[in-house]
Design a protein around this motif. Structure first.
Motif, short mmCIF file in Angstrom:
data_model
loop_
_atom_site.label_atom_id
_atom_site.label_comp_id
_atom_site.label_asym_id
_atom_site.label_seq_id
_atom_site.Cartn_x
_atom_site.Cartn_y
_atom_site.Cartn_z
N UNK A 160 -10.35 -19.48 -19.22
CA UNK A 160 -8.94 -18.65 -19.31
C UNK A 160 -9.35 -17.05 -19.17
N UNK A 161 -8.33 -16.66 -18.38
CA UNK A 161 -8.40 -14.91 -18.12
C UNK A 161 -7.99 -14.19 -19.75
N UNK A 162 -8.98 -13.37 -20.02
CA UNK A 162 -9.09 -12.75 -21.33
C UNK A 162 -8.79 -13.89 -22.34
N UNK A 163 -9.76 -14.72 -22.53
CA UNK A 163 -9.77 -15.82 -23.53
C UNK A 163 -9.29 -15.59 -24.72
N UNK A 164 -9.74 -14.30 -25.42
CA UNK A 164 -9.19 -14.05 -26.79
C UNK A 164 -7.62 -13.90 -27.06
N UNK A 189 -12.63 -5.63 -18.27
CA UNK A 189 -13.21 -7.07 -18.58
C UNK A 189 -12.55 -8.09 -17.50
N UNK A 190 -11.56 -8.01 -17.09
CA UNK A 190 -10.86 -9.10 -16.08
C UNK A 190 -11.50 -9.23 -15.01
N UNK A 191 -11.71 -8.00 -14.39
CA UNK A 191 -12.52 -8.09 -13.20
C UNK A 191 -14.21 -8.55 -13.19
N UNK A 192 -14.86 -8.29 -14.31
CA UNK A 192 -15.93 -8.43 -14.34
C UNK A 192 -16.18 -10.20 -14.47
N UNK A 226 -4.81 -6.71 -11.33
CA UNK A 226 -5.65 -7.53 -12.36
C UNK A 226 -4.87 -7.63 -13.59
N UNK A 227 -4.68 -6.44 -14.10
CA UNK A 227 -4.39 -6.46 -15.66
C UNK A 227 -3.25 -7.37 -16.03
N UNK A 228 -2.03 -7.10 -15.05
CA UNK A 228 -0.80 -7.66 -15.21
C UNK A 228 -0.99 -9.27 -15.23
N UNK A 229 -1.89 -9.88 -13.92
CA UNK A 229 -1.86 -11.24 -13.61
C UNK A 229 -2.65 -11.85 -14.87
N UNK A 230 -3.19 -11.06 -15.62
CA UNK A 230 -3.90 -11.75 -16.91
C UNK A 230 -3.09 -11.94 -18.08
N UNK A 289 -6.04 -15.14 -13.18
CA UNK A 289 -5.84 -13.88 -12.77
C UNK A 289 -5.99 -13.47 -11.50
N UNK A 290 -5.70 -12.21 -10.92
CA UNK A 290 -6.08 -12.14 -9.44
C UNK A 290 -7.36 -12.01 -9.20
N UNK A 291 -8.27 -11.42 -10.06
CA UNK A 291 -9.70 -11.56 -9.70
C UNK A 291 -10.14 -12.88 -9.65
N UNK A 292 -9.73 -13.79 -10.59
CA UNK A 292 -10.16 -15.22 -10.41
C UNK A 292 -9.65 -16.06 -9.03
N UNK A 293 -8.51 -15.68 -8.95
CA UNK A 293 -7.87 -16.41 -7.60
C UNK A 293 -8.55 -15.61 -6.46
N UNK A 294 -8.88 -14.38 -6.34
CA UNK A 294 -9.53 -14.05 -5.22
C UNK A 294 -10.79 -14.48 -5.02
N UNK A 295 -11.57 -14.59 -6.10
CA UNK A 295 -12.90 -15.29 -6.15
C UNK A 295 -13.04 -16.79 -5.64
N UNK A 296 -11.97 -17.39 -5.93
CA UNK A 296 -11.81 -18.75 -5.70
C UNK A 296 -11.46 -19.10 -4.22
#
Length: 452
Positions: free
Chosen positions: A15-19, A341-344, A234-238, A98-105
């Motif tokens: 999950x995005x920003x797991x913690x 952290x989200x984009x990485x 990216x931040x908001x989507x997470x 999040x937007x980074x995960x969706x883009x990567x997918x």
């Protein structure tokens, strides 16, 4: 094992920003305001990006040069921001990515890597603005050399680690308090400046001159460019996924979207007011004076110079300005580090311990500033010129976050019943194309203007 595998498939890379994901309780069947309160917080973190030190110079300079004429541009930028941030939050809530995960997918590994590099540079650029803002504020308040100020701002990261341990709500609360400080400082300074209310209100009506006057257009573009920040999407989507709700229930999702967008729009309205205050301050105090306000230090000095701002000049005004600058830098540090952290994690699935990720994100930002400070011997003007170039990076990164965001949130296969309605789709595409063209123009004029 099969259960573990299911989890992996479900999230691609966790999950995005797991913690913080799915950690904040929200009440069931509570009143509108209680529910809104439970959902309030992510909007504050997002709003920070819309009133960071990078925006200050453009807004105040806009007021100093054209009085209140560019208020209409701030209004337009804020409405664009509300639409885009709402789409980003919705993407996170509906898809659990999040937007980074969706883009990567939806892209190949190689493309994902290139996009990561560009986005990482944009976050670095944003972070540089915060480091410079914080270091200059420390220099103005305590007379610290810039290099020392830059090193002190590095330790913010450790503070953030401590806060994460206390829970996400605490981070949201601290950010909200710092926003309140910034808001009160500028409200007070504008009240002292006593602008003419009629003129201010007239500023919200678009001025045709903006389109014809090249330097006015450039400043207007600077305001739009400094307003919509790629890392914020990216931040908001997470962080829109931080609240606990049933991820499989469409009604719960709809409720989460509704309150998250309420939260976002309320906080972005605060950011809009702060940016208007900055521009009004520039117009009321500096319009018609020949003071050069291109830098934080010039502003700080001008606020205590009776020859420029008249009777209300005082060291208190200058000190309050520096305090607000420090608050803004601190705030943006928190959101910049989370975005890094989200984009990485999202683009290249790079997972490392939290403290290490925060330190790496921070080092990427401070190294260019330290090099600049050492090369130019701590002259603020040189360091703040670096700020100008960081805005160019942001301009390049904007299309690669807005275009995928518009594509994915308009796609019924990805979003189901939550896909953008036609009017939103059309509007989002117009915004994406216009902002991309404006940014290309902005990059061109910054580079030719800087060299020529």
């Amino acid at each position: 094992m099969s259960h573990h595998k299911e989890k992996l498939i479900e999230y691609a890379n966790g999950p995005s920003l797991e913690e913080i994901n799915n950690t904040v309780d929200v009440p069931k069947n509570a009143s509108f305001f209680r529910t809104l309160l439970a959902y309030s917080g992510p909007g504050a973190l997002v709003a920070v990006g819309y009133m960071d030190p990078g925006n200050w110079i453009t807004s105040i300079a806009g007021g100093a040069e054209y009085k209140y004429a560019l208020l209409s541009v701030i209004l337009l930028s804020s409405l664009i921001a509300m639409l885009l941030q709402g789409m980003a939050a919705k993407l996170g809530i509906v898809t659990g990515r999040d937007l980074a995960q969706a883009t990567r997918e939806h892209t190949s590994k190689k493309t994902g890597f290139v996009l990561w590099v560009i986005t990482e540079l944009a976050i670095m650029a944003t972070d540089i603005a915060e480091v410079i803002g914080g270091a200059v504020a420390l220099q103005l308040l305590f007379g610290l050399p810039l290099l020392v100020g830059v090193l002190i701002t590095t330790f913010d990261v450790l503070l953030l680690l401590l806060l994460t341990k206390l829970g996400f709500r605490k981070i949201e609360a601290i950010v909200a308090v710092l926003i309140a400080v910034i808001f009160m400082v500028f409200a007070y300074e504008v009240a002292l400046a006593q602008p003419h209310l009629g003129e201010v209100l007239r500023g919200f009506i678009p001025d045709p001159q903006i389109a014809t006057d090249k330097s006015m257009l450039l400043l207007a573009l600077g305001i739009v460019g400094a307003t919509v920040m790629p890392h914020n999407l990216y931040l908001h989507s997470s962080i829109s996924q931080a609240r606990k709700f049933d991820r499989n229930d469409d009604e719960e999702k709809a409720r989460a979207i509704k309150f998250t967008i309420w939260d976002s729009n309320i906080q972005l309205t605060v950011a809009f007011v702060v940016n208007c205050l900055l521009l009004v301050l520039g117009g009321a105090l500096f319009y018609g004076t020949n003071s050069d306000l291109g830098k934080f230090v010039d502003l700080y000095d001008a606020l205590k110079d009776p020859n420029i701002v008249g009777d209300i000049a005082s060291p208190l005004l200058s000190t309050l300005f520096a305090v607000a600058l420090l608050a803004s830098g601190q705030n943006s540090t928190i959101t910049g580090t989370l975005s890094g952290q989200i984009v990485m994690e999202g683009f290249i699935n790079l997972r490392m311990p939290l403290w290490m990720r925060r330190v790496v994100t921070r080092l990427l930002a401070i190294v260019p500033v330290i090099i600049c400070v050492i090369l130019y011997g701590g002259r603020e003007s040189a360091v703040e010129d670096l700020l100008l170039y960081t805005q160019v990076f942001l301009s390049i990164a904007l299309p690669i976050s807005i275009i995928p965001l518009t594509l994915y949130t308009s796609d019924k296969k990805i979003m189901g019943r939550f896909a953008n309605p036609t009017w939103m789709k059309v509007l989002a595409w117009i915004i994406a194309i216009v902002l991309t063209l404006l940014n290309l123009f902005l990059i061109y004029s910054t580079l030719t203007g800087a060299n020529g």
